[in-house]
Scaffold this motif. Structure first.
Motif, PDB file in Angstrom:
ATOM      1  N   CYS A  95       0.839  -1.198   0.000  1.00 55.83           N
ATOM      2  CA  CYS A  95       0.000   0.000   0.000  1.00 55.83           C
ATOM      3  C   CYS A  95       0.871   1.245   0.000  1.00 55.83           C
ATOM      4  CB  CYS A  95      -0.949   0.003   1.186  1.00 55.83           C
ATOM      5  SG  CYS A  95      -0.136   0.019   2.772  1.00 55.83           S
ATOM      6  N   THR A  96       0.281   2.329  -0.481  1.00 57.44           N
ATOM      7  CA  THR A  96       0.952   3.626  -0.514  1.00 57.44           C
ATOM      8  C   THR A  96      -0.043   4.700  -0.123  1.00 57.44           C
ATOM      9  OG1 THR A  96       0.427   3.886  -2.863  1.00 57.44           O
ATOM     10  CG2 THR A  96       2.581   2.978  -2.333  1.00 57.44           C
ATOM     11  N   VAL A  97       0.484   5.851   0.268  1.00 57.85           N
ATOM     12  CA  VAL A  97      -0.345   7.011   0.570  1.00 57.85           C
ATOM     13  C   VAL A  97      -0.071   8.055  -0.507  1.00 57.85           C
ATOM     14  CG1 VAL A  97      -0.813   8.851   2.233  1.00 57.85           C
ATOM     15  CG2 VAL A  97      -0.239   6.551   3.048  1.00 57.85           C
ATOM     16  N   THR A  98      -1.126   8.634  -1.058  1.00 56.95           N
ATOM     17  CA  THR A  98      -0.975   9.640  -2.095  1.00 56.95           C
ATOM     18  C   THR A  98      -2.123  10.638  -2.038  1.00 56.95           C
ATOM     19  OG1 THR A  98      -0.787  10.025  -4.483  1.00 56.95           O
ATOM     20  CG2 THR A  98      -2.151   8.167  -3.797  1.00 56.95           C
ATOM     21  N   THR A  99      -1.836  11.870  -2.435  1.00 63.93           N
ATOM     22  CA  THR A  99      -2.903  12.869  -2.544  1.00 63.93           C
ATOM     23  C   THR A  99      -3.514  12.870  -3.942  1.00 63.93           C
ATOM     24  OG1 THR A  99      -1.300  14.580  -3.089  1.00 63.93           O
ATOM     25  CG2 THR A  99      -1.971  14.397  -0.777  1.00 63.93           C
ATOM     26  N   ARG A 100      -2.905  12.138  -4.874  1.00 66.58           N
ATOM     27  CA  ARG A 100      -3.431  12.032  -6.244  1.00 66.58           C
ATOM     28  C   ARG A 100      -3.597  10.566  -6.651  1.00 66.58           C
ATOM     29  NH1 ARG A 100      -3.470  16.266  -9.876  1.00 66.58           N
ATOM     30  NH2 ARG A 100      -4.836  14.759 -10.857  1.00 66.58           N
ATOM     31  N   PRO A 101      -4.535   9.858  -6.030  1.00 62.20           N
ATOM     32  CA  PRO A 101      -4.700   8.444  -6.355  1.00 62.20           C
ATOM     33  C   PRO A 101      -5.142   8.208  -7.794  1.00 62.20           C
ATOM     34  CG  PRO A 101      -6.495   9.188  -4.979  1.00 62.20           C
ATOM     35  CD  PRO A 101      -5.486  10.298  -5.022  1.00 62.20           C
ATOM     36  N   ASP A 102      -5.779   9.206  -8.409  1.00 64.03           N
ATOM     37  CA  ASP A 102      -6.219   9.038  -9.795  1.00 64.03           C
ATOM     38  C   ASP A 102      -5.042   8.915 -10.758  1.00 64.03           C
ATOM     39  OD1 ASP A 102      -5.741  11.716  -9.023  1.00 64.03           O
ATOM     40  OD2 ASP A 102      -6.827  12.471 -10.761  1.00 64.03           O
ATOM     41  N   ARG A 103      -3.878   9.400 -10.373  1.00 62.36           N
ATOM     42  CA  ARG A 103      -2.673   9.207 -11.196  1.00 62.36           C
ATOM     43  C   ARG A 103      -2.108   7.800 -11.010  1.00 62.36           C
ATOM     44  NH1 ARG A 103       0.586  14.887 -10.604  1.00 62.36           N
ATOM     45  NH2 ARG A 103      -0.891  16.110 -11.819  1.00 62.36           N
ATOM     46  N   ARG A 104      -2.260   7.264  -9.820  1.00 61.66           N
ATOM     47  CA  ARG A 104      -1.754   5.920  -9.511  1.00 61.66           C
ATOM     48  C   ARG A 104      -2.711   4.820  -9.972  1.00 61.66           C
ATOM     49  NH1 ARG A 104      -0.557   1.736  -7.442  1.00 61.66           N
ATOM     50  NH2 ARG A 104       0.456   1.071  -5.547  1.00 61.66           N
ATOM     51  N   VAL A 105      -4.016   5.095  -9.824  1.00 60.77           N
ATOM     52  CA  VAL A 105      -5.063   4.143 -10.207  1.00 60.77           C
ATOM     53  C   VAL A 105      -6.038   4.885 -11.133  1.00 60.77           C
ATOM     54  CG1 VAL A 105      -6.866   2.584  -9.373  1.00 60.77           C
ATOM     55  CG2 VAL A 105      -4.873   3.058  -7.939  1.00 60.77           C
TER      56      VAL A 105
ATOM     57  N   ALA B   8      -5.056   9.670   0.314  1.00 63.23           N
ATOM     58  CA  ALA B   8      -5.760   8.396   0.173  1.00 63.23           C
ATOM     59  C   ALA B   8      -4.779   7.251   0.386  1.00 63.23           C
ATOM     60  CB  ALA B   8      -6.385   8.288  -1.211  1.00 63.23           C
ATOM     61  N   LEU B   9      -5.281   6.174   0.897  1.00 64.78           N
ATOM     62  CA  LEU B   9      -4.517   4.948   1.029  1.00 64.78           C
ATOM     63  C   LEU B   9      -4.865   4.078  -0.176  1.00 64.78           C
ATOM     64  CD1 LEU B   9      -2.679   3.292   2.953  1.00 64.78           C
ATOM     65  CD2 LEU B   9      -4.781   2.298   3.867  1.00 64.78           C
TER      66      LEU B   9
ATOM     67  N   GLN C  45      -7.057  -2.833  -6.859  1.00 69.64           N
ATOM     68  CA  GLN C  45      -6.731  -1.849  -5.826  1.00 69.64           C
ATOM     69  C   GLN C  45      -7.970  -1.421  -5.061  1.00 69.64           C
ATOM     70  OE1 GLN C  45      -5.759  -0.715  -9.102  1.00 69.64           O
ATOM     71  NE2 GLN C  45      -3.575  -1.139  -8.988  1.00 69.64           N
ATOM     72  N   LEU C  46      -7.721  -0.993  -3.829  1.00 71.50           N
ATOM     73  CA  LEU C  46      -8.704  -0.283  -3.028  1.00 71.50           C
ATOM     74  C   LEU C  46      -8.136   1.104  -2.810  1.00 71.50           C
ATOM     75  CD1 LEU C  46      -9.396  -2.916  -0.217  1.00 71.50           C
ATOM     76  CD2 LEU C  46     -10.624  -2.611  -2.369  1.00 71.50           C
ATOM     77  N   VAL C  47      -8.944   2.127  -3.002  1.00 74.13           N
ATOM     78  CA  VAL C  47      -8.519   3.508  -2.783  1.00 74.13           C
ATOM     79  C   VAL C  47      -9.473   4.084  -1.743  1.00 74.13           C
ATOM     80  CG1 VAL C  47      -8.130   5.763  -3.828  1.00 74.13           C
ATOM     81  CG2 VAL C  47      -7.739   3.669  -5.176  1.00 74.13           C
ATOM     82  N   VAL C  48      -8.947   4.323  -0.532  1.00 77.86           N
ATOM     83  CA  VAL C  48      -9.822   4.712   0.568  1.00 77.86           C
ATOM     84  C   VAL C  48      -9.238   5.861   1.380  1.00 77.86           C
ATOM     85  CG1 VAL C  48     -10.887   2.444   0.799  1.00 77.86           C
ATOM     86  CG2 VAL C  48      -8.814   2.934   2.064  1.00 77.86           C
ATOM     87  N   ASP C  49     -10.140   6.631   1.960  1.00 81.42           N
ATOM     88  CA  ASP C  49      -9.759   7.637   2.942  1.00 81.42           C
ATOM     89  C   ASP C  49      -9.819   6.972   4.308  1.00 81.42           C
ATOM     90  OD1 ASP C  49      -9.728   9.438   0.883  1.00 81.42           O
ATOM     91  OD2 ASP C  49     -11.396  10.646   1.581  1.00 81.42           O
TER      92      ASP C  49
ATOM     93  N   ASP D 201      -5.870   8.139   9.604  1.00 82.43           N
ATOM     94  CA  ASP D 201      -4.433   8.399   9.601  1.00 82.43           C
ATOM     95  C   ASP D 201      -3.777   7.499   8.550  1.00 82.43           C
ATOM     96  OD1 ASP D 201      -1.721   8.749  10.064  1.00 82.43           O
ATOM     97  OD2 ASP D 201      -1.913   8.654  12.251  1.00 82.43           O
ATOM     98  N   PRO D 202      -3.707   7.966   7.289  1.00 81.43           N
ATOM     99  CA  PRO D 202      -3.200   7.107   6.218  1.00 81.43           C
ATOM    100  C   PRO D 202      -1.768   6.635   6.436  1.00 81.43           C
ATOM    101  CG  PRO D 202      -3.858   9.265   5.350  1.00 81.43           C
ATOM    102  CD  PRO D 202      -4.119   9.264   6.816  1.00 81.43           C
ATOM    103  N   GLY D 203      -0.915   7.468   6.980  1.00 76.61           N
ATOM    104  CA  GLY D 203       0.477   7.075   7.216  1.00 76.61           C
ATOM    105  C   GLY D 203       0.582   5.935   8.211  1.00 76.61           C
ATOM    106  N   ALA D 204      -0.130   6.049   9.317  1.00 75.28           N
ATOM    107  CA  ALA D 204      -0.108   5.001  10.337  1.00 75.28           C
ATOM    108  C   ALA D 204      -0.757   3.721   9.821  1.00 75.28           C
ATOM    109  CB  ALA D 204      -0.824   5.467  11.599  1.00 75.28           C
ATOM    110  N   THR D 205      -1.819   3.858   9.048  1.00 79.22           N
ATOM    111  CA  THR D 205      -2.486   2.683   8.491  1.00 79.22           C
ATOM    112  C   THR D 205      -1.580   1.971   7.499  1.00 79.22           C
ATOM    113  OG1 THR D 205      -4.634   3.762   8.784  1.00 79.22           O
ATOM    114  CG2 THR D 205      -4.565   1.858   7.311  1.00 79.22           C
ATOM    115  N   ALA D 206      -0.901   2.738   6.645  1.00 80.28           N
ATOM    116  CA  ALA D 206       0.038   2.140   5.682  1.00 80.28           C
ATOM    117  C   ALA D 206       1.178   1.436   6.406  1.00 80.28           C
ATOM    118  CB  ALA D 206       0.587   3.212   4.742  1.00 80.28           C
TER     119      ALA D 206
END
Length: 113
Positions: free
Chosen positions: A25-35, A71-72, A83-87, A90-95
């Motif tokens: 998993c990764t954290v990103t503010t632009r998940p639409d670029r990743r997925v 987003a995670l 993929q799952l793209v979710v809010d 705490d995305p950092g701690a969850t990742a």
């Protein structure tokens, strides 16, 4: 698990994924670029949010995300979703927790754990 308004917007009451199916998993503010998202198959696409089943390039993903928030993105080995793209709160701690669980799973599988 989708909570509150996400249950309604994504047309999904719950989501269960075995850790064996989680690749990373990764954290990103632009998940639409990743997925990338091309088509919505049920769910909601409205100003500022995307929720539900999406498909692009033959790969299916599930979203519950508000644009502008981190987003995670969880990569899966699965027949249904790539993929799952979710809010999450705490995305950092969850990742980090998911990453640690994957490492523990790998250590047990190799006899190191």
């Amino acid at each position: 698990m989708p909570r509150s308004i996400w249950k309604f917007l994504s047309l999904r009451g719950h989501f269960v994924v075995s850790l064996d199916h989680v690749l990373g998993c990764t954290v990103t503010t632009r998940p639409d670029r990743r997925v990338p998202v091309r088509f919505r198959i049920g769910g909601t696409a409205a100003a500022g949010l995307l929720a539900g089943n999406m498909i692009s390039q033959g790969r299916r993903s599930w979203w519950a995300h508000r644009y502008g928030y981190p987003a995670l993105v969880i990569d899966l080995r699965s027949n249904r979703y790539a993929q799952l793209v979710v809010d999450v709160e705490d995305p950092g701690a969850t990742a980090a927790a998911i990453g640690a669980a994957i490492e523990d799973r790998s250590a047990v599988g190799t006899g190191r754990g």
